[in-house]
Design an enzyme around this catalytic site. Structure first.
Site, PDB file in Angstrom:
ATOM      1  N   MET A   7      64.669  95.029  18.083  1.00 36.51           N
ATOM      2  CA  MET A   7      63.569  94.724  18.581  1.00 36.51           C
ATOM      3  C   MET A   7      63.914  94.008  19.642  1.00 36.51           C
ATOM      4  O   MET A   7      63.478  92.554  19.087  1.00 36.51           O
ATOM      5  CB  MET A   7      62.248  95.021  18.177  1.00 36.51           C
ATOM      6  CG  MET A   7      61.363  94.146  19.081  1.00 36.51           C
ATOM      7  SD  MET A   7      60.448  94.503  20.063  1.00 36.51           S
ATOM      8  CE  MET A   7      60.354  93.010  20.494  1.00 36.51           C
ATOM      9  N   PRO A   8      65.654  93.502  20.530  1.00 38.13           N
ATOM     10  CA  PRO A   8      66.246  92.864  21.249  1.00 38.13           C
ATOM     11  C   PRO A   8      64.457  92.412  21.987  1.00 38.13           C
ATOM     12  O   PRO A   8      64.181  93.055  22.785  1.00 38.13           O
ATOM     13  CB  PRO A   8      67.460  93.699  22.018  1.00 38.13           C
ATOM     14  CG  PRO A   8      67.329  94.715  20.767  1.00 38.13           C
ATOM     15  CD  PRO A   8      65.728  94.739  20.744  1.00 38.13           C
TER      16      PRO A   8
END
Length: 133
Positions: free
Chosen positions: A1-2
């Site tokens: 989950m950048p």
């Protein structure tokens, strides 16, 4: 989950530039790090070139100009140096392809953290005890 932040000058000749840069970074994350295609969280900010709100020099012999793009990516730790180098390379390639941005003008930083440092909504730490991207 950048979590991605992109800062660039707005240009009248390329009003879609920020969107194109966002796509370039996301596609590079998917291709090089295996981030899921629907895992996109970005803040795209256009700056006024007339006011010169982005500062840069020719550090390490790289000549940058008004085409400068700052890409800051926060993600969970665990990628190898090789994966990070592939990501930087692919972002620069796609920024040129999608947005016409010279690779020399693409500055990327990564900040890593742990699973407990994320809440994706509802006041929960969804990644605690999880192995997701």
């Amino acid at each position: 989950m950048p979590f991605v932040r992109i800062d660039a000058y707005a240009t009248d000749s390329r009003p879609d530039r920020l969107d194109a840069l966002g796509r370039a970074v996301h596609d590079a994350l998917v291709e090089t790090l295996g981030i899921p295609p629907d895992d996109r969280f970005q803040v795209l900010t256009a700056h006024d070139a007339a006011r010169g709100t982005l500062r840069h020099d020719d550090y390490l012999g790289v000549h940058r100009d008004e085409g400068i793009v700052f890409v800051a990516i926060t993600l969970r730790a665990g990628r190898t140096t090789g994966q990070k180098e592939a990501l930087y390379r692919r972002i620069a390639e796609l920024a040129e392809k999608y947005a016409g941005t010279a690779p020399r003008n693409v500055l990327v930083t990564l900040s890593e953290n742990t699973s407990a440092d994320w809440s994706l909504g509802n006041g929960l730490a969804q990644y605690v005890g999880s192995r997701s991207c």
